[in-house]
Design a protein around this motif. Structure first.
Motif, mmCIF file in Angstrom:
data_model
loop_
_atom_site.group_PDB
_atom_site.id
_atom_site.type_symbol
_atom_site.label_atom_id
_atom_site.label_comp_id
_atom_site.label_asym_id
_atom_site.label_seq_id
_atom_site.Cartn_x
_atom_site.Cartn_y
_atom_site.Cartn_z
ATOM 1 N N GLU A 136 8.291 0.086 -8.158
ATOM 2 C CA GLU A 136 8.285 -0.570 -6.848
ATOM 3 C C GLU A 136 7.400 -1.818 -6.885
ATOM 4 O O GLU A 136 7.781 -2.876 -6.386
ATOM 5 N N LYS A 137 6.225 -1.667 -7.491
ATOM 6 C CA LYS A 137 5.299 -2.799 -7.604
ATOM 7 C C LYS A 137 5.914 -3.909 -8.450
ATOM 8 O O LYS A 137 5.798 -5.088 -8.118
ATOM 9 N N GLU A 138 6.580 -3.514 -9.543
ATOM 10 C CA GLU A 138 7.213 -4.491 -10.427
ATOM 11 C C GLU A 138 8.311 -5.265 -9.688
ATOM 12 O O GLU A 138 8.402 -6.494 -9.788
ATOM 13 N N LEU A 139 9.130 -4.554 -8.928
ATOM 14 C CA LEU A 139 10.212 -5.208 -8.188
ATOM 15 C C LEU A 139 9.646 -6.116 -7.098
ATOM 16 O O LEU A 139 10.131 -7.229 -6.892
ATOM 17 N N PHE A 140 8.604 -5.664 -6.423
ATOM 18 C CA PHE A 140 7.968 -6.474 -5.392
ATOM 19 C C PHE A 140 7.416 -7.774 -5.993
ATOM 20 O O PHE A 140 7.593 -8.854 -5.424
ATOM 21 N N SER A 141 6.789 -7.673 -7.159
ATOM 22 C CA SER A 141 6.271 -8.871 -7.834
ATOM 23 C C SER A 141 7.405 -9.827 -8.190
ATOM 24 O O SER A 141 7.259 -11.044 -8.071
ATOM 25 N N ALA A 142 8.545 -9.267 -8.620
ATOM 26 C CA ALA A 142 9.705 -10.100 -8.962
ATOM 27 C C ALA A 142 10.243 -10.826 -7.731
ATOM 28 O O ALA A 142 10.605 -12.003 -7.797
ATOM 29 N N VAL A 143 10.282 -10.127 -6.589
ATOM 30 C CA VAL A 143 10.748 -10.747 -5.337
ATOM 31 C C VAL A 143 9.790 -11.860 -4.931
ATOM 32 O O VAL A 143 10.221 -12.955 -4.569
ATOM 33 N N GLU A 144 8.502 -11.588 -5.006
ATOM 34 C CA GLU A 144 7.515 -12.619 -4.661
ATOM 35 C C GLU A 144 7.659 -13.844 -5.558
ATOM 36 O O GLU A 144 7.534 -14.968 -5.095
ATOM 37 N N ALA A 145 7.918 -13.622 -6.836
ATOM 38 C CA ALA A 145 8.079 -14.732 -7.775
ATOM 39 C C ALA A 145 9.283 -15.588 -7.414
ATOM 40 O O ALA A 145 9.209 -16.823 -7.427
ATOM 41 N N ILE B 184 16.699 -8.749 -12.772
ATOM 42 C CA ILE B 184 17.663 -7.663 -13.005
ATOM 43 C C ILE B 184 17.041 -6.438 -13.688
ATOM 44 O O ILE B 184 17.268 -5.309 -13.231
ATOM 45 N N PRO B 185 16.239 -6.591 -14.748
ATOM 46 C CA PRO B 185 15.637 -5.390 -15.343
ATOM 47 C C PRO B 185 14.772 -4.604 -14.340
ATOM 48 O O PRO B 185 14.787 -3.371 -14.343
ATOM 49 N N ALA B 186 14.046 -5.317 -13.478
ATOM 50 C CA ALA B 186 13.208 -4.643 -12.477
ATOM 51 C C ALA B 186 14.071 -3.925 -11.440
ATOM 52 O O ALA B 186 13.731 -2.823 -10.990
ATOM 53 N N VAL B 187 15.199 -4.523 -11.062
ATOM 54 C CA VAL B 187 16.126 -3.883 -10.117
ATOM 55 C C VAL B 187 16.667 -2.595 -10.730
ATOM 56 O O VAL B 187 16.652 -1.529 -10.099
ATOM 57 N N ASN B 188 17.129 -2.681 -11.961
ATOM 58 C CA ASN B 188 17.714 -1.505 -12.613
ATOM 59 C C ASN B 188 16.680 -0.398 -12.819
ATOM 60 O O ASN B 188 16.966 0.779 -12.597
ATOM 61 N N ARG B 189 15.471 -0.775 -13.223
ATOM 62 C CA ARG B 189 14.400 0.210 -13.410
ATOM 63 C C ARG B 189 14.068 0.884 -12.078
ATOM 64 O O ARG B 189 13.891 2.107 -12.006
ATOM 65 N N PHE B 190 14.012 0.097 -11.016
ATOM 66 C CA PHE B 190 13.734 0.632 -9.678
ATOM 67 C C PHE B 190 14.752 1.711 -9.317
ATOM 68 O O PHE B 190 14.381 2.819 -8.928
ATOM 69 N N ALA C 267 0.830 -1.216 0.000
ATOM 70 C CA ALA C 267 0.000 0.000 0.000
ATOM 71 C C ALA C 267 0.865 1.266 0.000
ATOM 72 O O ALA C 267 0.388 2.339 -0.373
ATOM 73 N N ASN C 268 2.116 1.150 0.418
ATOM 74 C CA ASN C 268 3.009 2.310 0.465
ATOM 75 C C ASN C 268 3.828 2.514 -0.805
ATOM 76 O O ASN C 268 4.667 3.407 -0.854
ATOM 77 N N PHE C 269 3.591 1.688 -1.832
ATOM 78 C CA PHE C 269 4.317 1.884 -3.079
ATOM 79 C C PHE C 269 3.832 3.159 -3.751
ATOM 80 O O PHE C 269 2.625 3.385 -3.882
ATOM 81 N N ALA C 270 4.771 3.973 -4.191
ATOM 82 C CA ALA C 270 4.430 5.240 -4.842
ATOM 83 C C ALA C 270 4.669 5.185 -6.345
ATOM 84 O O ALA C 270 4.126 5.997 -7.076
ATOM 85 N N GLU C 271 5.475 4.250 -6.809
ATOM 86 C CA GLU C 271 5.861 4.183 -8.225
ATOM 87 C C GLU C 271 5.615 2.783 -8.786
ATOM 88 O O GLU C 271 5.745 1.791 -8.068
ATOM 89 N N PRO C 272 5.316 2.699 -10.080
ATOM 90 C CA PRO C 272 5.111 1.379 -10.714
ATOM 91 C C PRO C 272 6.337 0.466 -10.599
ATOM 92 O O PRO C 272 6.181 -0.748 -10.456
ATOM 93 N N ASN D 10 9.732 1.409 3.314
ATOM 94 C CA ASN D 10 9.165 0.385 2.440
ATOM 95 C C ASN D 10 10.173 0.007 1.352
ATOM 96 O O ASN D 10 10.368 -1.171 1.056
ATOM 97 N N ARG D 11 10.808 1.010 0.777
ATOM 98 C CA ARG D 11 11.805 0.762 -0.268
ATOM 99 C C ARG D 11 13.009 0.022 0.299
ATOM 100 O O ARG D 11 13.536 -0.896 -0.330
ATOM 101 N N LEU D 12 13.429 0.422 1.487
ATOM 102 C CA LEU D 12 14.546 -0.277 2.133
ATOM 103 C C LEU D 12 14.168 -1.733 2.425
ATOM 104 O O LEU D 12 14.971 -2.640 2.226
ATOM 105 N N GLY D 13 12.954 -1.955 2.890
ATOM 106 C CA GLY D 13 12.486 -3.314 3.168
ATOM 107 C C GLY D 13 12.469 -4.179 1.919
ATOM 108 O O GLY D 13 12.845 -5.350 1.950
ATOM 109 N N LEU D 14 12.056 -3.583 0.815
ATOM 110 C CA LEU D 14 12.038 -4.287 -0.466
ATOM 111 C C LEU D 14 13.453 -4.715 -0.850
ATOM 112 O O LEU D 14 13.694 -5.865 -1.224
ATOM 113 N N LEU D 15 14.403 -3.811 -0.717
ATOM 114 C CA LEU D 15 15.796 -4.119 -1.051
ATOM 115 C C LEU D 15 16.413 -5.102 -0.058
ATOM 116 O O LEU D 15 17.222 -5.952 -0.439
ATOM 117 N N GLN D 16 16.023 -5.017 1.203
ATOM 118 C CA GLN D 16 16.499 -5.990 2.190
ATOM 119 C C GLN D 16 16.040 -7.392 1.823
ATOM 120 O O GLN D 16 16.781 -8.363 1.999
#
Length: 174
Positions: free
Chosen positions: A97-106, A128-134, A90-95, A150-156
Motif C-alpha cells: 500500500e505504501k509503495e503504491l501510494f508513493s508511486a501515485v505521489e510520484a 505497474i509493478p506496484a499496482v500488480n503487487r498491491f 496512517a491507515n496503511f496495513a501492508e508495505p 483507504n485502499r479504495l481511495g488509493l485506487l480512485q
C-alpha cells in the motif's frame, strides 16, 4: 445583441463531435480509441486528434496487454463507489500500500501536458509493478472499514489520473 440558447450550442457541439468522430474513423483510427478520447476531450478537436494518434501508438505496442489490465484493475473495483475516499497513509496495513501510494505521489509530481496520452501512460508504466503487487498482496475490500476505504481511495486516485485525457474503459480488452 444576438443570443444563442444552450440547446443550440449543445446541438452544434454534438454535430461537430459527430463529424470529428467520422473523420477520425475514416482516417483509419479504431472506433474504440476515438470514443475513449472523445469521452474526455470532446471540447478540443485538435487535442482529440493528437490524443487519438498517441493512443493508437500505445494500443499497437507489444506491452499494451500489461498496461491496460493494470489500469483497468484499479478502475473496475472503484467505479461503482459513490463516495470519494480520502487516503490516510496512517491507515496503511501492508508495505505494498505504501509503495503504491508513493508511486501515485510520484506521478502527480510529474509535469504532464494537458490532454497528452503519451505523458499519462509514460508516467503510469513505472507504477505497474506496484499496482500488480498491491492486488497480489492485499484484499481491497477488507473487513476493517478504515483500511478498506483507504485502499479504495488509493485506487480512485489512480483511476482519476486519466481524467481530461482519455477514458480507457472504452477500449477493447478493458
Amino acid at each position: 445583441p444576438f443570443e444563442i440558447d444552450q440547446k443550440s450550442l449543445d446541438a452544434t457541439l454534438e454535430f461537430i463531435i459527430g463529424r470529428l468522430k467520422n473523420s477520425l474513423t475514416d482516417q483509419g483510427f479504431r472506433f474504440d480509441a476515438v470514443d475513449a478520447v472523445l469521452a474526455e476531450q470532446n471540447h478540443n478537436p485538435a487535442g482529440v486528434y493528437r490524443a487519438v494518434k498517441e493512443l493508437s501508438g500505445w494500443i499497437a505496442r507489444k506491452d499494451w496487454t500489461t498496461i491496460l489490465p493494470a489500469y483497468a484493475r484499479c478502475v473496475r473495483i472503484t467505479r461503482d463507489q459513490k463516495t470519494i475516499y480520502p487516503v490516510d497513509p496512517a491507515n496503511f496495513a501492508e508495505p505494498s500500500e505504501k509503495e503504491l501510494f508513493s508511486a501515485v505521489e510520484a506521478i502527480e509530481q510529474l509535469p504532464r501536458k494537458q490532454g497528452s496520452v503519451d505523458d499519462l501512460l509514460n508516467a503510469f508504466i513505472p507504477m505497474i509493478p506496484a499496482v500488480n503487487r498491491f492486488f497480489d498482496e492485499v484484499l481491497v475490500m477488507a473487513e476493517d472499514v478504515h483500511v478498506r476505504n483507504n485502499r479504495l481511495g488509493l485506487l480512485q486516485g489512480i483511476a482519476n489520473l486519466t481524467r481530461g485525457v482519455v477514458d480507457l474503459s472504452y477500449l477493447e480488452g478493458f
